[in-house]
Design a protein around this motif. Structure first.
Motif, PDB file in Angstrom:
ATOM      1  N   GLU A   1      39.181  77.349  18.431  1.00 14.74           N
ATOM      2  CA  GLU A   1      39.444  75.959  18.096  1.00 14.74           C
ATOM      3  C   GLU A   1      40.864  75.812  17.554  1.00 14.74           C
ATOM      4  OE1 GLU A   1      37.778  72.874  14.827  1.00 14.74           O
ATOM      5  OE2 GLU A   1      36.316  74.078  15.889  1.00 14.74           O
ATOM      6  N   GLU A   2      41.179  76.632  16.597  1.00 11.16           N
ATOM      7  CA  GLU A   2      42.512  76.586  16.001  1.00 11.16           C
ATOM      8  C   GLU A   2      43.566  76.996  17.017  1.00 11.16           C
ATOM      9  OE1 GLU A   2      44.857  79.116  12.657  1.00 11.16           O
ATOM     10  OE2 GLU A   2      42.854  78.426  12.116  1.00 11.16           O
ATOM     11  N   ALA A   3      43.233  77.975  17.858  1.00  8.81           N
ATOM     12  CA  ALA A   3      44.175  78.453  18.870  1.00  8.81           C
ATOM     13  C   ALA A   3      44.475  77.359  19.892  1.00  8.81           C
ATOM     14  CB  ALA A   3      43.617  79.684  19.565  1.00  8.81           C
ATOM     15  N   ALA A   4      43.459  76.603  20.263  1.00 11.04           N
ATOM     16  CA  ALA A   4      43.677  75.520  21.234  1.00 11.04           C
ATOM     17  C   ALA A   4      44.573  74.438  20.641  1.00 11.04           C
ATOM     18  CB  ALA A   4      42.345  74.934  21.666  1.00 11.04           C
ATOM     19  N   ASP A   5      44.335  74.076  19.397  1.00  6.83           N
ATOM     20  CA  ASP A   5      45.186  73.077  18.737  1.00  6.83           C
ATOM     21  C   ASP A   5      46.619  73.576  18.618  1.00  6.83           C
ATOM     22  OD1 ASP A   5      43.077  71.327  18.444  1.00  6.83           O
ATOM     23  OD2 ASP A   5      42.587  72.009  16.413  1.00  6.83           O
ATOM     24  N   LYS A   6      46.773  74.860  18.274  1.00  4.98           N
ATOM     25  CA  LYS A   6      48.097  75.451  18.146  1.00  4.98           C
ATOM     26  C   LYS A   6      48.809  75.464  19.503  1.00  4.98           C
ATOM     27  CE  LYS A   6      50.383  79.616  16.468  1.00  4.98           C
ATOM     28  NZ  LYS A   6      50.183  80.960  15.924  1.00  4.98           N
ATOM     29  N   MET A   7      48.040  75.763  20.558  1.00  5.43           N
ATOM     30  CA  MET A   7      48.606  75.807  21.901  1.00  5.43           C
ATOM     31  C   MET A   7      49.118  74.429  22.320  1.00  5.43           C
ATOM     32  SD  MET A   7      46.664  76.818  25.444  1.00  5.43           S
ATOM     33  CE  MET A   7      45.448  75.552  25.158  1.00  5.43           C
ATOM     34  N   VAL A   8      48.330  73.398  22.066  1.00  2.44           N
ATOM     35  CA  VAL A   8      48.729  72.040  22.433  1.00  2.44           C
ATOM     36  C   VAL A   8      49.970  71.611  21.657  1.00  2.44           C
ATOM     37  CG1 VAL A   8      48.022  69.622  22.331  1.00  2.44           C
ATOM     38  CG2 VAL A   8      46.435  71.332  23.182  1.00  2.44           C
ATOM     39  N   SER A   9      49.998  71.876  20.373  1.00  2.00           N
ATOM     40  CA  SER A   9      51.163  71.479  19.567  1.00  2.00           C
ATOM     41  C   SER A   9      52.410  72.269  19.987  1.00  2.00           C
ATOM     42  CB  SER A   9      50.886  71.656  18.081  1.00  2.00           C
ATOM     43  OG  SER A   9      50.685  73.012  17.774  1.00  2.00           O
ATOM     44  N   GLN A  10      52.233  73.537  20.336  1.00  2.87           N
ATOM     45  CA  GLN A  10      53.373  74.349  20.783  1.00  2.87           C
ATOM     46  C   GLN A  10      53.904  73.835  22.110  1.00  2.87           C
ATOM     47  OE1 GLN A  10      55.001  76.795  19.105  1.00  2.87           O
ATOM     48  NE2 GLN A  10      56.470  76.582  20.766  1.00  2.87           N
ATOM     49  N   PHE A  11      53.009  73.447  23.019  1.00  2.00           N
ATOM     50  CA  PHE A  11      53.465  72.910  24.298  1.00  2.00           C
ATOM     51  C   PHE A  11      54.252  71.618  24.089  1.00  2.00           C
ATOM     52  CE2 PHE A  11      52.948  69.907  27.785  1.00  2.00           C
ATOM     53  CZ  PHE A  11      53.661  70.589  28.757  1.00  2.00           C
ATOM     54  N   SER A  64      45.779  74.742  30.323  1.00  5.01           N
ATOM     55  CA  SER A  64      44.967  73.525  30.402  1.00  5.01           C
ATOM     56  C   SER A  64      43.524  73.841  30.769  1.00  5.01           C
ATOM     57  CB  SER A  64      45.573  72.535  31.390  1.00  5.01           C
ATOM     58  OG  SER A  64      45.504  73.041  32.702  1.00  5.01           O
ATOM     59  N   SER A  65      43.298  74.892  31.558  1.00  4.81           N
ATOM     60  CA  SER A  65      41.917  75.261  31.871  1.00  4.81           C
ATOM     61  C   SER A  65      41.206  75.751  30.611  1.00  4.81           C
ATOM     62  CB  SER A  65      41.862  76.315  32.971  1.00  4.81           C
ATOM     63  OG  SER A  65      42.413  77.535  32.517  1.00  4.81           O
ATOM     64  N   HIS A  66      41.919  76.519  29.784  1.00  5.96           N
ATOM     65  CA  HIS A  66      41.326  76.980  28.519  1.00  5.96           C
ATOM     66  C   HIS A  66      41.093  75.802  27.571  1.00  5.96           C
ATOM     67  CE1 HIS A  66      41.617  81.189  29.493  1.00  5.96           C
ATOM     68  NE2 HIS A  66      42.883  81.022  29.854  1.00  5.96           N
ATOM     69  N   GLU A  67      42.028  74.893  27.565  1.00  9.05           N
ATOM     70  CA  GLU A  67      41.875  73.706  26.713  1.00  9.05           C
ATOM     71  C   GLU A  67      40.677  72.877  27.157  1.00  9.05           C
ATOM     72  OE1 GLU A  67      44.439  69.874  25.118  1.00  9.05           O
ATOM     73  OE2 GLU A  67      45.137  70.968  26.877  1.00  9.05           O
ATOM     74  N   ALA A  68      40.501  72.748  28.470  1.00  6.95           N
ATOM     75  CA  ALA A  68      39.360  71.989  28.989  1.00  6.95           C
ATOM     76  C   ALA A  68      38.041  72.649  28.585  1.00  6.95           C
ATOM     77  CB  ALA A  68      39.457  71.867  30.504  1.00  6.95           C
ATOM     78  N   LYS A  69      37.998  73.972  28.645  1.00 10.33           N
ATOM     79  CA  LYS A  69      36.785  74.689  28.225  1.00 10.33           C
ATOM     80  C   LYS A  69      36.525  74.469  26.737  1.00 10.33           C
ATOM     81  CE  LYS A  69      37.168  78.355  31.655  1.00 10.33           C
ATOM     82  NZ  LYS A  69      37.447  79.786  31.865  1.00 10.33           N
TER      83      LYS A  69
END
Length: 128
Positions: A1-11, A64-69
């Motif tokens: 959960e935290e990793a996905a949020d971090k990934m989106v903010s980094q992008f 984005s596939s990981h984010e969708a999951k």
């Protein structure tokens, strides 16, 4: 959960930096008009910027596939919580409705008949 949020903010931060760099290159290209050496340098930097942007987009597609999951799992968890609450409400409603549903409403019918009979007796007694 935290990793996905971090990934989106980094992008988002990376994309903002790329956009800013593109604007800067465009501005320097206008400033360098007439200077062949500077234009060549800007052209090389533009190629590198395009390559970097392509790499970011490639990684974004994978991410984005990981984010969708992640979002799907989050939605399922929220739906499970809502469903648990609904099941609890159904149990409460079943308990309240049990006299009508399971017993065929006998208590309700008897009570209604008793009230009707009592009212009829009152009316009869008033009439006499």
């Amino acid at each position: 959960e935290e990793a996905a949020d971090k990934m989106v903010s980094q992008f988002k931060a990376t994309q903002a930096a790329i956009d800013e760099a593109k604007k800067l290159l465009q501005a320097r290209q206008k400033d360098a008009a007439g200077n062949a050496a500077q234009l060549e340098t800007i052209k090389d930097l533009s190629k590198r910027m395009t390559a970097a942007s392509s790499a970011v987009m490639k990684h974004k597609k994978i991410a984005s596939s990981h984010e969708a999951k992640y979002l799907a799992k989050k939605a399922i968890a929220e739906a499970d919580e809502i469903l648990a609450g609904i099941e609890e409400e159904v149990k409460k409603a079943s308990v309240v409705a049990a006299p009508l549903v399971e017993e065929g409403g006998e208590r309700f019918l008897v009570a209604a008949s008793a009230r009707t009979l009592a009212q009829a007796w009152r009316d009869h007694m008033k009439a006499k």
